[in-house]
Design a protein around this motif. Sequence first.
Motif, PDB file in Angstrom:
ATOM      1  N   ALA A 262      -9.189 -13.015  -5.868  1.00 42.89           N
ATOM      2  CA  ALA A 262      -7.958 -13.692  -5.470  1.00 42.89           C
ATOM      3  C   ALA A 262      -7.227 -12.875  -4.407  1.00 42.89           C
ATOM      4  O   ALA A 262      -6.680 -13.426  -3.434  1.00 42.89           O
ATOM      5  N   TYR A 263      -7.228 -11.556  -4.559  1.00 40.97           N
ATOM      6  CA  TYR A 263      -6.604 -10.670  -3.573  1.00 40.97           C
ATOM      7  C   TYR A 263      -7.312 -10.788  -2.227  1.00 40.97           C
ATOM      8  O   TYR A 263      -6.664 -10.902  -1.172  1.00 40.97           O
ATOM      9  N   ASP A 264      -8.647 -10.764  -2.244  1.00 48.13           N
ATOM     10  CA  ASP A 264      -9.409 -10.888  -0.996  1.00 48.13           C
ATOM     11  C   ASP A 264      -9.119 -12.214  -0.300  1.00 48.13           C
ATOM     12  O   ASP A 264      -9.009 -12.269   0.939  1.00 48.13           O
ATOM     13  N   PHE A 265      -8.983 -13.286  -1.089  1.00 51.64           N
ATOM     14  CA  PHE A 265      -8.692 -14.591  -0.492  1.00 51.64           C
ATOM     15  C   PHE A 265      -7.325 -14.593   0.179  1.00 51.64           C
ATOM     16  O   PHE A 265      -7.185 -15.043   1.329  1.00 51.64           O
ATOM     17  N   LEU A 266      -6.294 -14.097  -0.514  1.00 52.08           N
ATOM     18  CA  LEU A 266      -4.953 -14.111   0.056  1.00 52.08           C
ATOM     19  C   LEU A 266      -4.860 -13.199   1.274  1.00 52.08           C
ATOM     20  O   LEU A 266      -4.128 -13.498   2.231  1.00 52.08           O
ATOM     21  N   MET A 267      -5.574 -12.080   1.253  1.00 55.57           N
ATOM     22  CA  MET A 267      -5.531 -11.165   2.393  1.00 55.57           C
ATOM     23  C   MET A 267      -6.223 -11.740   3.618  1.00 55.57           C
ATOM     24  O   MET A 267      -6.035 -11.248   4.732  1.00 55.57           O
ATOM     25  N   SER A 268      -7.041 -12.779   3.425  1.00 51.42           N
ATOM     26  CA  SER A 268      -7.708 -13.414   4.562  1.00 51.42           C
ATOM     27  C   SER A 268      -6.889 -14.561   5.140  1.00 51.42           C
ATOM     28  O   SER A 268      -7.295 -15.184   6.128  1.00 51.42           O
ATOM     29  N   GLN A 269      -5.732 -14.869   4.526  1.00 49.27           N
ATOM     30  CA  GLN A 269      -4.901 -15.988   4.945  1.00 49.27           C
ATOM     31  C   GLN A 269      -3.698 -15.487   5.743  1.00 49.27           C
ATOM     32  O   GLN A 269      -3.288 -14.336   5.632  1.00 49.27           O
ATOM     33  N   GLU A 270      -3.155 -16.369   6.564  1.00 48.07           N
ATOM     34  CA  GLU A 270      -1.895 -16.066   7.243  1.00 48.07           C
ATOM     35  C   GLU A 270      -0.758 -16.067   6.219  1.00 48.07           C
ATOM     36  O   GLU A 270      -0.827 -16.792   5.218  1.00 48.07           O
ATOM     37  N   PRO A 271       0.275 -15.235   6.411  1.00 46.20           N
ATOM     38  CA  PRO A 271       0.555 -14.394   7.580  1.00 46.20           C
ATOM     39  C   PRO A 271       0.025 -12.958   7.473  1.00 46.20           C
ATOM     40  O   PRO A 271       0.261 -12.159   8.362  1.00 46.20           O
ATOM     41  N   VAL A 272      -0.669 -12.634   6.376  1.00 46.47           N
ATOM     42  CA  VAL A 272      -1.075 -11.251   6.156  1.00 46.47           C
ATOM     43  C   VAL A 272      -2.450 -10.948   6.721  1.00 46.47           C
ATOM     44  O   VAL A 272      -2.889  -9.797   6.729  1.00 46.47           O
ATOM     45  N   SER A 273      -3.161 -11.952   7.217  1.00 43.82           N
ATOM     46  CA  SER A 273      -4.508 -11.737   7.755  1.00 43.82           C
ATOM     47  C   SER A 273      -4.461 -10.733   8.916  1.00 43.82           C
ATOM     48  O   SER A 273      -3.714 -10.909   9.874  1.00 43.82           O
ATOM     49  N   GLY A 274      -5.268  -9.680   8.804  1.00 46.19           N
ATOM     50  CA  GLY A 274      -5.293  -8.647   9.833  1.00 46.19           C
ATOM     51  C   GLY A 274      -4.201  -7.611   9.702  1.00 46.19           C
ATOM     52  O   GLY A 274      -4.178  -6.628  10.444  1.00 46.19           O
ATOM     53  N   MET A 275      -3.272  -7.797   8.782  1.00 40.53           N
ATOM     54  CA  MET A 275      -2.198  -6.837   8.578  1.00 40.53           C
ATOM     55  C   MET A 275      -2.664  -5.720   7.643  1.00 40.53           C
ATOM     56  O   MET A 275      -3.366  -5.978   6.666  1.00 40.53           O
ATOM     57  N   LYS A 276      -2.274  -4.499   7.927  1.00 38.70           N
ATOM     58  CA  LYS A 276      -2.642  -3.371   7.079  1.00 38.70           C
ATOM     59  C   LYS A 276      -1.501  -3.084   6.110  1.00 38.70           C
ATOM     60  O   LYS A 276      -0.369  -2.794   6.511  1.00 38.70           O
ATOM     61  N   LEU A 277      -1.800  -3.209   4.816  1.00 34.88           N
ATOM     62  CA  LEU A 277      -0.813  -2.905   3.787  1.00 34.88           C
ATOM     63  C   LEU A 277      -1.002  -1.473   3.305  1.00 34.88           C
ATOM     64  O   LEU A 277      -2.115  -0.948   3.283  1.00 34.88           O
ATOM     65  N   HIS A 278       0.084  -0.849   2.877  1.00 34.28           N
ATOM     66  CA  HIS A 278       0.057   0.553   2.488  1.00 34.28           C
ATOM     67  C   HIS A 278       0.437   0.697   1.015  1.00 34.28           C
ATOM     68  O   HIS A 278       1.049  -0.200   0.423  1.00 34.28           O
ATOM     69  N   THR A 279       0.081   1.822   0.462  1.00 32.16           N
ATOM     70  CA  THR A 279       0.482   2.153  -0.897  1.00 32.16           C
ATOM     71  C   THR A 279       1.362   3.390  -0.865  1.00 32.16           C
ATOM     72  O   THR A 279       1.057   4.365  -0.162  1.00 32.16           O
ATOM     73  N   PHE A 280       2.460   3.348  -1.590  1.00 30.40           N
ATOM     74  CA  PHE A 280       3.406   4.457  -1.622  1.00 30.40           C
ATOM     75  C   PHE A 280       3.480   5.100  -3.003  1.00 30.40           C
ATOM     76  O   PHE A 280       4.310   5.962  -3.247  1.00 30.40           O
ATOM     77  N   SER A 281       2.614   4.654  -3.893  1.00 22.28           N
ATOM     78  CA  SER A 281       2.587   5.196  -5.245  1.00 22.28           C
ATOM     79  C   SER A 281       1.185   5.051  -5.800  1.00 22.28           C
ATOM     80  O   SER A 281       0.442   4.132  -5.426  1.00 22.28           O
ATOM     81  N   LEU A 282       0.822   5.951  -6.725  1.00 23.84           N
ATOM     82  CA  LEU A 282      -0.488   5.858  -7.363  1.00 23.84           C
ATOM     83  C   LEU A 282      -0.611   4.610  -8.225  1.00 23.84           C
ATOM     84  O   LEU A 282      -1.716   4.177  -8.548  1.00 23.84           O
ATOM     85  N   TRP A 283       0.530   4.020  -8.597  1.00 26.65           N
ATOM     86  CA  TRP A 283       0.524   2.853  -9.476  1.00 26.65           C
ATOM     87  C   TRP A 283       0.536   1.538  -8.712  1.00 26.65           C
ATOM     88  O   TRP A 283       0.486   0.473  -9.327  1.00 26.65           O
ATOM     89  N   ASP A 284       0.613   1.570  -7.386  1.00 29.45           N
ATOM     90  CA  ASP A 284       0.738   0.331  -6.627  1.00 29.45           C
ATOM     91  C   ASP A 284      -0.474  -0.586  -6.810  1.00 29.45           C
ATOM     92  O   ASP A 284      -0.340  -1.804  -6.953  1.00 29.45           O
ATOM     93  N   GLY A 285      -1.676  -0.017  -6.786  1.00 37.25           N
ATOM     94  CA  GLY A 285      -2.877  -0.832  -6.954  1.00 37.25           C
ATOM     95  C   GLY A 285      -2.924  -1.494  -8.317  1.00 37.25           C
ATOM     96  O   GLY A 285      -3.251  -2.682  -8.448  1.00 37.25           O
ATOM     97  N   ILE A 286      -2.558  -0.741  -9.363  1.00 35.33           N
ATOM     98  CA  ILE A 286      -2.547  -1.301 -10.715  1.00 35.33           C
ATOM     99  C   ILE A 286      -1.488  -2.394 -10.833  1.00 35.33           C
ATOM    100  O   ILE A 286      -1.710  -3.445 -11.448  1.00 35.33           O
ATOM    101  N   GLY A 287      -0.321  -2.142 -10.218  1.00 38.07           N
ATOM    102  CA  GLY A 287       0.728  -3.159 -10.251  1.00 38.07           C
ATOM    103  C   GLY A 287       0.311  -4.444  -9.577  1.00 38.07           C
ATOM    104  O   GLY A 287       0.628  -5.543 -10.041  1.00 38.07           O
ATOM    105  N   MET A 288      -0.457  -4.326  -8.457  1.00 37.76           N
ATOM    106  CA  MET A 288      -0.949  -5.512  -7.775  1.00 37.76           C
ATOM    107  C   MET A 288      -1.893  -6.293  -8.679  1.00 37.76           C
ATOM    108  O   MET A 288      -1.808  -7.520  -8.791  1.00 37.76           O
ATOM    109  N   TYR A 289      -2.810  -5.592  -9.367  1.00 39.72           N
ATOM    110  CA  TYR A 289      -3.737  -6.249 -10.284  1.00 39.72           C
ATOM    111  C   TYR A 289      -2.977  -6.985 -11.390  1.00 39.72           C
ATOM    112  O   TYR A 289      -3.332  -8.110 -11.761  1.00 39.72           O
ATOM    113  N   MET A 290      -1.933  -6.370 -11.923  1.00 39.77           N
ATOM    114  CA  MET A 290      -1.180  -6.989 -13.018  1.00 39.77           C
ATOM    115  C   MET A 290      -0.439  -8.232 -12.539  1.00 39.77           C
ATOM    116  O   MET A 290      -0.335  -9.221 -13.271  1.00 39.77           O
TER     117      MET A 290
END
Length: 260
Positions: A50-78
Motif C-alpha cells: 500500500a505504501y509503494d502504491f501511494l508513493m507512486s501517485q501524485e503529489p508525492v511521486s518522485g518526492m523524497k521523504l525523510h525520517t527524523f526518528s527511529l520510530w518513523d518507519g514503524i509509525g508509518m506501518y501502524m
Amino acid sequence: MNEDTTPRPTREELAMTLFEHIGELRKRIIYTLIVLVIGLAIGLFLANPAYDFLMSQEPVSGMKLHTFSLWDGIGMYMKFALVIALLLVIPFAFFQLWAFVKPALQEREQRAALTFVPMALLLFIGGLAFSYFVVFPMAFNFTTDVSRHLGLEETYGITQYFTFLFNILIPISLLFELPIVIMFLTQIRILTPVRLRKMRRVAYLILIILGTMITPPDFISDMLVAVPLIVLYEVSVLLSGVVYRKQQARDAAWEEEFGT
C-alpha cells in the motif's frame, strides 16, 4: 372493574435482564476488538504494497521523504495497518450491532437491518476515494503554495506526510457512514425523519465545523467538504423517511388485522 393479574417482573428479574444485556454488549465489543487486532495484523502485512502504491501517485511521486526518528518507519506501518483494519472492522462492527439488537426486531426488520453491513463497507470505501482524490490534493496544494510563498524549502518527513494524509482520510471516511447510522437508528425506532428535520440546523452547524477542521483554512476548501457532508445528511433524512414509512405501513396493517 377487573384487576390486572399479569405478574410483574421482580427487581431481581429486572436486574438479571440488565446484566444479561450488559454481558451481551460486552461480548459483541470483545468480538469487534478481536477482529480489530486481526485486521491490524493483516494491515501490517499489506502496509508495504500500500505504501509503494501511494508513493507512486501524485503529489508525492518522485518526492523524497525523510525520517527524523527511529520510530518513523514503524509509525508509518501502524497508520497503514489501522486504515486497512478499518475496512474489516467497520462492517463487522455493524454486524455485531445488528446481532445485539436483533432480538428486539421483527423478522422483516432483522433482514432489512442486515443489509446495512455491506452498505457500510461501500460507503467507507467511497469516503476514502472522495477524501484521497478530492480533498487531500486540495489540502496539499494549499499548504505547499503557502510554504513556497514564504520562500521555505520543502523537506517532508514520512511521519508528517502520512499523518497529514490520514488525518484527512479517516475522519471523512467515517463521516460517510452517516446515512447507514441514521437508517439503522430509524430501523430500531430511535430516530424518526421528523426529529431529524427538527435537528437540521444544529446538524448543518456541526457538519460545517467538522468540514473546517478537516480542510485547509480557505472558504473554497471548506465548502467542498461541508457541502457533500450536508448532502449526506439530507440523503440520510430521505432514507430515514423511507424506512419510517415502511414501519408505519406494517404497523397499520398489524393493527387492522389484529387490533391495537
